[in-house]
Design a protein around this motif. Structure first.
Motif, mmCIF file in Angstrom:
data_model
loop_
_atom_site.group_PDB
_atom_site.id
_atom_site.type_symbol
_atom_site.label_atom_id
_atom_site.label_comp_id
_atom_site.label_asym_id
_atom_site.label_seq_id
_atom_site.Cartn_x
_atom_site.Cartn_y
_atom_site.Cartn_z
ATOM 1 N N ARG A 1 -17.689 13.523 49.273
ATOM 2 C CA ARG A 1 -16.689 13.126 50.662
ATOM 3 C C ARG A 1 -16.083 11.769 50.383
ATOM 4 O O ARG A 1 -14.894 11.705 50.921
ATOM 5 C CB ARG A 1 -17.570 13.164 51.860
ATOM 6 C CG ARG A 1 -18.120 14.378 52.388
ATOM 7 C CD ARG A 1 -19.061 14.420 53.496
ATOM 8 N NE ARG A 1 -19.479 15.667 54.046
ATOM 9 C CZ ARG A 1 -18.911 16.349 54.935
ATOM 10 N NH1 ARG A 1 -17.808 15.644 55.531
ATOM 11 N NH2 ARG A 1 -19.039 17.598 55.305
ATOM 12 N N ALA A 2 -16.746 10.785 49.765
ATOM 13 C CA ALA A 2 -16.467 9.391 49.573
ATOM 14 C C ALA A 2 -15.129 9.564 48.670
ATOM 15 O O ALA A 2 -14.324 8.901 48.671
ATOM 16 C CB ALA A 2 -17.490 8.841 49.058
ATOM 17 N N GLY A 3 -15.378 10.548 47.638
ATOM 18 C CA GLY A 3 -14.160 10.568 46.726
ATOM 19 C C GLY A 3 -13.007 11.170 47.421
ATOM 20 O O GLY A 3 -11.752 10.843 47.214
ATOM 21 N N ILE A 4 -13.194 12.230 48.454
ATOM 22 C CA ILE A 4 -11.898 12.726 49.173
ATOM 23 C C ILE A 4 -11.301 11.673 50.003
ATOM 24 O O ILE A 4 -10.143 11.503 50.118
ATOM 25 C CB ILE A 4 -12.320 13.846 50.047
ATOM 26 C CG1 ILE A 4 -12.814 14.974 49.077
ATOM 27 C CG2 ILE A 4 -11.396 14.117 51.010
ATOM 28 C CD1 ILE A 4 -13.510 16.203 50.082
ATOM 29 N N ALA A 5 -12.304 10.612 50.720
ATOM 30 C CA ALA A 5 -11.706 9.438 51.473
ATOM 31 C C ALA A 5 -10.822 8.497 50.555
ATOM 32 O O ALA A 5 -9.827 8.322 50.977
ATOM 33 C CB ALA A 5 -12.929 8.688 52.126
ATOM 34 N N ARG A 6 -11.199 8.413 49.443
ATOM 35 C CA ARG A 6 -10.492 7.458 48.340
ATOM 36 C C ARG A 6 -9.226 8.222 48.006
ATOM 37 O O ARG A 6 -8.105 7.766 48.096
ATOM 38 C CB ARG A 6 -11.192 7.126 47.130
ATOM 39 C CG ARG A 6 -10.437 6.126 46.392
ATOM 40 C CD ARG A 6 -11.242 5.780 44.791
ATOM 41 N NE ARG A 6 -11.682 6.945 43.942
ATOM 42 C CZ ARG A 6 -12.591 6.909 43.156
ATOM 43 N NH1 ARG A 6 -13.062 5.813 43.109
ATOM 44 N NH2 ARG A 6 -12.801 8.247 42.456
ATOM 45 N N ALA A 7 -9.041 9.666 48.001
ATOM 46 C CA ALA A 7 -7.907 10.304 47.612
ATOM 47 C C ALA A 7 -6.812 10.462 48.606
ATOM 48 O O ALA A 7 -5.972 10.383 48.439
ATOM 49 C CB ALA A 7 -8.409 11.892 47.121
ATOM 50 N N LEU A 8 -7.370 10.091 49.825
ATOM 51 C CA LEU A 8 -6.745 10.212 51.143
ATOM 52 C C LEU A 8 -6.109 8.924 51.543
ATOM 53 O O LEU A 8 -5.402 8.786 52.424
ATOM 54 C CB LEU A 8 -7.358 10.646 52.337
ATOM 55 C CG LEU A 8 -7.632 12.165 52.345
ATOM 56 C CD1 LEU A 8 -8.759 12.497 53.437
ATOM 57 C CD2 LEU A 8 -6.631 13.001 52.421
ATOM 58 N N ALA A 9 -6.550 7.830 50.764
ATOM 59 C CA ALA A 9 -6.367 6.318 50.941
ATOM 60 C C ALA A 9 -4.855 6.079 51.353
ATOM 61 O O ALA A 9 -4.298 5.263 52.007
ATOM 62 C CB ALA A 9 -7.049 5.572 49.838
ATOM 63 N N LEU A 10 -3.947 6.605 50.282
ATOM 64 C CA LEU A 10 -2.579 6.303 50.586
ATOM 65 C C LEU A 10 -1.664 7.218 51.362
ATOM 66 O O LEU A 10 -0.662 7.410 51.267
ATOM 67 C CB LEU A 10 -1.907 6.422 49.084
ATOM 68 C CG LEU A 10 -2.344 5.301 48.318
ATOM 69 C CD1 LEU A 10 -1.815 5.348 46.840
ATOM 70 C CD2 LEU A 10 -2.231 3.684 48.803
ATOM 71 N N ASP A 11 -2.649 8.204 52.029
ATOM 72 C CA ASP A 11 -1.853 9.256 52.938
ATOM 73 C C ASP A 11 -1.096 10.157 52.327
ATOM 74 O O ASP A 11 0.183 10.628 52.522
ATOM 75 C CB ASP A 11 -1.002 8.630 54.179
ATOM 76 C CG ASP A 11 -1.865 7.705 54.935
ATOM 77 O OD1 ASP A 11 -3.021 8.073 55.285
ATOM 78 O OD2 ASP A 11 -1.704 6.573 55.496
ATOM 79 N N PRO A 12 -1.531 10.935 51.169
ATOM 80 C CA PRO A 12 -0.758 11.825 50.568
ATOM 81 C C PRO A 12 -0.632 13.023 51.178
ATOM 82 O O PRO A 12 -1.320 13.395 52.062
ATOM 83 C CB PRO A 12 -1.499 12.097 49.187
ATOM 84 C CG PRO A 12 -3.038 11.971 49.710
ATOM 85 C CD PRO A 12 -2.983 10.777 50.628
ATOM 86 N N GLU A 13 0.364 13.777 50.880
ATOM 87 C CA GLU A 13 0.586 15.012 51.192
ATOM 88 C C GLU A 13 0.072 16.250 50.543
ATOM 89 O O GLU A 13 0.049 17.437 51.070
ATOM 90 C CB GLU A 13 2.395 15.452 51.556
ATOM 91 C CG GLU A 13 3.283 14.495 52.429
ATOM 92 C CD GLU A 13 4.481 14.702 52.302
ATOM 93 O OE1 GLU A 13 4.856 15.839 51.619
ATOM 94 O OE2 GLU A 13 5.215 14.122 52.898
ATOM 95 N N LEU A 14 -0.249 15.785 49.358
ATOM 96 C CA LEU A 14 -0.970 16.723 48.664
ATOM 97 C C LEU A 14 -2.191 16.411 48.033
ATOM 98 O O LEU A 14 -2.513 15.255 47.597
ATOM 99 C CB LEU A 14 0.103 17.011 47.288
ATOM 100 C CG LEU A 14 -0.323 17.961 46.331
ATOM 101 C CD1 LEU A 14 -0.643 19.290 46.542
ATOM 102 C CD2 LEU A 14 0.793 17.944 45.168
ATOM 103 N N LEU A 15 -3.218 17.147 47.865
ATOM 104 C CA LEU A 15 -4.612 16.638 47.303
ATOM 105 C C LEU A 15 -4.921 17.743 46.232
ATOM 106 O O LEU A 15 -4.790 18.977 46.572
ATOM 107 C CB LEU A 15 -5.935 16.900 48.358
ATOM 108 C CG LEU A 15 -5.800 15.701 49.311
ATOM 109 C CD1 LEU A 15 -7.244 15.994 50.200
ATOM 110 C CD2 LEU A 15 -6.127 14.380 48.684
ATOM 111 N N PHE A 16 -5.328 17.119 45.301
ATOM 112 C CA PHE A 16 -5.824 18.112 44.044
ATOM 113 C C PHE A 16 -7.513 17.977 43.866
ATOM 114 O O PHE A 16 -7.984 16.788 43.841
ATOM 115 C CB PHE A 16 -5.258 17.735 42.558
ATOM 116 C CG PHE A 16 -3.924 18.082 42.493
ATOM 117 C CD1 PHE A 16 -3.580 19.041 42.207
ATOM 118 C CD2 PHE A 16 -2.898 17.063 42.792
ATOM 119 C CE1 PHE A 16 -2.143 19.750 42.028
ATOM 120 C CE2 PHE A 16 -1.607 17.389 42.499
ATOM 121 C CZ PHE A 16 -1.278 18.585 42.355
#
Length: 251
Positions: free
Chosen positions: A142-157
């Motif tokens: 979950r913390a890794g996902i939070a970091r992946a969302l930090a820059l408000d991307p439209e796409l997540l891998f």
């Protein structure tokens, strides 16, 4: 018609000039939860590494948001690696602040506010100052996902987000992935072999096959499991189902 976010045409990937997957053609549409499926050794994570720009194709093309994937410039997508890849010497808050500090001009107090909000979004409010060694495997994801969302991307891998998690924790993570997709409109590309997760969150998929060195099925995984006449496709879903039951009984 949905906008194409990820497009592969004639894509060949591999190592040291040796192809592992050849002449792949597929698209990921905006708003999809798209899965890369396949048995062990089929090249799922290798393909993902090429999609995020960590490796160069041996042939063909990849476009992400209309451009070849690149590690140059501010990322337009977020990535969760299989282990979570958190920095052990940093708190959860500091881990999420890191991309904001590197890629934005936002002042430090605002960075920390944004990071705290991302942690709350994934259910980790109150854990901002915990270290990675102090939390569970599911919380690390979950913390890794939070970091992946930090820059408000439209796409997540997401690379094997449920790997190593018990069924209950995995199910809660599935709920989070669905929430991000439905409530934030984030397009998600996920590598997974967890059948429950596949049926719970995935809207479209490709199924890779080792001997074929390519894609043997494309579509809604529930429909593929129910109606495919390809013995290789049926065997994959049977094997994944058996592995899931075994893991559940072992808990």
């Amino acid at each position: 018609m949905s906008r194409v976010v990820v497009e592969a045409r004639g894509l060949t990937v591999g190592w040291s000039g040796e192809p592992l997957l050849e002449k792949l053609d597929f698209e990921v549409a905006s708003g999809d939860v798209f899965a890369i499926l396949g048995g062990s050794g089929t090249g799922k994570s290798t393909l993902l590494r090429h999609l995020i720009g960590l490796e160069a194709p041996l042939g063909g093309t990849i476009e992400v948001n209309g451009e070849p994937p690149s590690l140059v410039g501010r990322p337009r997508h977020g990535v969760l690696f299989q282990s979570g890849a958190l920095f052990g010497s940093m708190s959860l808050l500091e881990n999420v602040v890191l991309p904001l500090r590197h890629w934005t001009d936002v002042r430090e107090p605002e960075r920390r506010e944004i990071a705290a909000a991302k942690l709350r979004l994934v259910g980790l409010g109150g854990f901002e100052h915990y270290m990675p060694a102090e939390i569970s495997g599911g919380m690390k994801k979950r913390a890794g996902i939070a970091r992946a969302l930090a820059l408000d991307p439209e796409l997540l891998f997401l690379d094997e987000p449920s790997a190593g998690l018990d069924p209950v924790t995995s199910s809660h993570l599935d709920d989070l992935i669905l929430s991000l997709n439905q409530n934030l409109g984030v397009t998600i590309v996920i590598v997974t072999h967890e059948l429950h997760s596949i049926f719970q969150v995935v809207s479209r998929c490709i199924l890779l096959h080792r001997e074929r060195r390519g894609i043997i099925a494309t579509g809604d995984p529930r429909e593929l499991a129910r109606t495919s006449t390809d013995v290789r496709v049926r065997e994959f879903f049977r094997s994944a189902d058996a592995a899931g039951r075994h893991a559940g009984n072992a808990q």
